[in-house]
Design a protein around this motif. Structure first.
Motif, mmCIF file in Angstrom:
data_model
loop_
_atom_site.group_PDB
_atom_site.id
_atom_site.type_symbol
_atom_site.label_atom_id
_atom_site.label_comp_id
_atom_site.label_asym_id
_atom_site.label_seq_id
_atom_site.Cartn_x
_atom_site.Cartn_y
_atom_site.Cartn_z
ATOM 1 N N TYR A 227 0.861 -1.151 -0.042
ATOM 2 C CA TYR A 227 0.008 0.061 -0.158
ATOM 3 C C TYR A 227 0.811 1.248 0.163
ATOM 4 N N ILE A 228 1.913 1.268 0.596
ATOM 5 C CA ILE A 228 2.752 2.300 0.671
ATOM 6 C C ILE A 228 3.553 2.699 -0.638
ATOM 7 N N PHE A 229 3.934 1.299 -1.379
ATOM 8 C CA PHE A 229 4.234 1.528 -2.623
ATOM 9 C C PHE A 229 3.350 2.065 -3.740
ATOM 10 N N LEU A 230 2.309 1.777 -3.744
ATOM 11 C CA LEU A 230 1.321 2.137 -4.421
ATOM 12 C C LEU A 230 1.072 3.709 -4.251
ATOM 13 N N ALA A 231 0.871 4.017 -2.991
ATOM 14 C CA ALA A 231 0.768 5.480 -2.610
ATOM 15 C C ALA A 231 1.728 6.210 -3.282
ATOM 16 N N GLY A 232 3.004 5.615 -3.213
ATOM 17 C CA GLY A 232 4.173 6.448 -3.836
ATOM 18 C C GLY A 232 4.168 6.601 -5.211
ATOM 19 N N MET A 287 19.957 -5.452 -14.714
ATOM 20 C CA MET A 287 20.699 -4.203 -15.068
ATOM 21 C C MET A 287 19.778 -3.295 -16.157
ATOM 22 N N LEU A 288 18.755 -4.250 -16.704
ATOM 23 C CA LEU A 288 17.733 -3.525 -17.534
ATOM 24 C C LEU A 288 16.603 -3.217 -16.972
ATOM 25 N N VAL A 289 15.853 -2.353 -17.387
ATOM 26 C CA VAL A 289 14.529 -1.764 -16.916
ATOM 27 C C VAL A 289 13.486 -2.899 -16.757
ATOM 28 N N ILE A 290 13.226 -3.575 -18.013
ATOM 29 C CA ILE A 290 12.251 -4.395 -18.017
ATOM 30 C C ILE A 290 12.342 -5.638 -16.992
ATOM 31 N N PRO A 291 13.742 -6.252 -17.231
ATOM 32 C CA PRO A 291 13.792 -7.409 -16.273
ATOM 33 C C PRO A 291 13.627 -7.204 -14.914
ATOM 34 N N ALA A 292 14.286 -5.960 -14.646
ATOM 35 C CA ALA A 292 14.144 -5.488 -13.161
ATOM 36 C C ALA A 292 12.868 -5.441 -12.583
ATOM 37 N N PHE A 293 11.933 -4.914 -13.420
ATOM 38 C CA PHE A 293 10.574 -4.392 -13.032
ATOM 39 C C PHE A 293 9.920 -5.916 -12.937
ATOM 40 N N ALA A 294 10.316 -6.834 -13.878
ATOM 41 C CA ALA A 294 9.690 -8.441 -13.626
ATOM 42 C C ALA A 294 10.036 -8.965 -12.351
ATOM 43 N N ILE A 295 11.159 -8.652 -11.925
ATOM 44 C CA ILE A 295 11.758 -9.343 -10.666
ATOM 45 C C ILE A 295 10.996 -8.711 -9.409
ATOM 46 N N LEU A 296 11.003 -7.200 -9.581
ATOM 47 C CA LEU A 296 10.175 -6.583 -8.648
ATOM 48 C C LEU A 296 8.778 -7.168 -8.514
ATOM 49 N N ALA A 297 8.341 -7.305 -9.614
ATOM 50 C CA ALA A 297 6.660 -7.797 -9.646
ATOM 51 C C ALA A 297 6.632 -9.008 -8.983
ATOM 52 N N PHE A 298 7.728 -9.805 -9.080
ATOM 53 C CA PHE A 298 7.857 -11.261 -8.643
ATOM 54 C C PHE A 298 7.826 -11.117 -7.012
ATOM 55 N N GLY A 299 8.604 -10.070 -6.681
ATOM 56 C CA GLY A 299 8.661 -9.635 -4.965
ATOM 57 C C GLY A 299 7.319 -9.238 -4.559
ATOM 58 N N LEU A 300 6.556 -8.394 -5.459
ATOM 59 C CA LEU A 300 5.280 -8.041 -5.002
ATOM 60 C C LEU A 300 4.352 -9.051 -4.737
#
Length: 325
Positions: A227-232, A287-300
């Motif tokens: 929720y904090i992340f989404l608020a950001g 190191m690339l944006v899209i793969p990093a977002f994919a790993i971040l989404a995996f953490g979410l």
């Protein structure tokens, strides 16, 4: 008794080493961020191995040395960015409560969850980055000056390159949000790395108050962090100061979810034949944006509170504290 007698000298030594590391960061520009973050390591070690008094002694010692040798502003900055977060996280790591209060066995202790420690770290770094921004007057004017200097340097190196006013304006708007986002994210990762290495060092020395946990299974973000992340994210669309604060939150809490994603990959690949190539590919592609977002989404998608349990030692002076307080 021996452990009690070493608290003060250990704290003083930790403070001296922390100050020297920060001062070294000022002379080694190539590794400045790493050395600055490493200054939290001695405070972590003192707090995790010798308790709160050692950590507080280290923070006070380092603050005094920084104020005397450099300046009071230097000491305050050092305290806000590294020393206080390190002392607070080591305090949280040493908190425990009877497992029976959580519905567990009576003879076990439940330790403060790693997910909550990471949540506190993201919050502390967010506050520190915002405080730094206020102190230096961070805003469109300052970013504009930085972009103008970079643009002049770039055109000097590449005379044929021409940047239109629209390009420069777009770059200024992008950097206004990118700088606090990147700074906050990197700082969360570096401080947690210092915490991780301190845990390993103290555990090997036999001084650890907290049991060493399996990070691939324990390192997750608290579900409330979503929720904090989404608020950001929402705040970044508001413009002005709220957008800069929102970008900082996205960077710090996004880094927490990114580390959680990597931990989940480590955990799910244990014992698999494809573990090594997948891990190498994951780290290189991050190191690339899209793969990093994919790993971040995996953490979410994998948020939970893993609580370490250890046998309660009868007759000891182990302090138990409710992690929810």
């Amino acid at each position: 008794m021996n452990k009690t007698q070493t608290v003060l000298p250990t704290g003083i030594l930790a403070g001296v080493v922390a100050t020297l590391l920060v001062m070294g960061a000022g002379t080694q520009s190539s590794f400045a961020a790493v050395l600055y973050a490493a200054s939290a390591l001695p405070i972590f070690i003192a707090g995790l191995g010798w308790g709160n008094r050692a950590a507080i002694t280290g923070i006070v010692t380092s603050g005094i040395l920084g104020a005397v040798l450099i300046s009071p502003i230097f000491a305050v900055t050092m305290a806000i960015f590294t020393l206080i977060p390190a002392g607070w996280l080591s305090h949280l790591a040493n908190l425990a409560r009877p497992a029976s209060e959580l519905g567990g066995p009576d003879n076990l202790l439940a330790w403060y969850p790693i997910s909550d420690i990471l949540l506190h770290l993201c919050g502390l770094v967010t506050i520190a980055v915002i405080a730094l921004g206020v102190a230096i007057g961070y805003g469109p004017e300052l970013v504009g000056q930085i972009v103008d200097v970079l643009g002049s340097a770039l055109q000097t190196q590449e005379p044929g390159l021409s940047l239109t006013a629209a390009d420069i304006g777009h770059l200024k708007g992008t950097m206004l949000l990118t700088l606090p986002m990147v700074q906050g994210g990197i700082w969360v990762i570096l401080l947690f790395a210092a915490f991780y290495f301190a845990v390993r060092i103290v555990s090997r020395s036999g001084r650890a108050l907290r049991p060493r946990e399996d990070m691939p299974s324990a390192l997750r973000m608290n579900r409330h962090a979503i929720y904090i992340f989404l608020a950001g994210i929402v705040m970044t669309f508001l413009g002005g100061v709220p957008a800069m604060v929102g970008a900082t939150i996205c960077g710090t809490f996004g880094a927490g979810f990114l580390m959680s994603g990597f931990a989940a990959i480590h955990f799910r690949s244990q014992g698999k034949d494809w573990r090594l190539p997948v891990l190498v590919l994951a780290y290189l592609s991050s190191m690339l944006v899209i793969p990093a977002f994919a790993i971040l989404a995996f953490g979410l998608t994998d948020t939970r509170r893993t609580i370490a349990l250890t046998p309660a030692k009868g007759g000891t002076d182990q302090n138990t504290t409710n992690p929810d307080n």
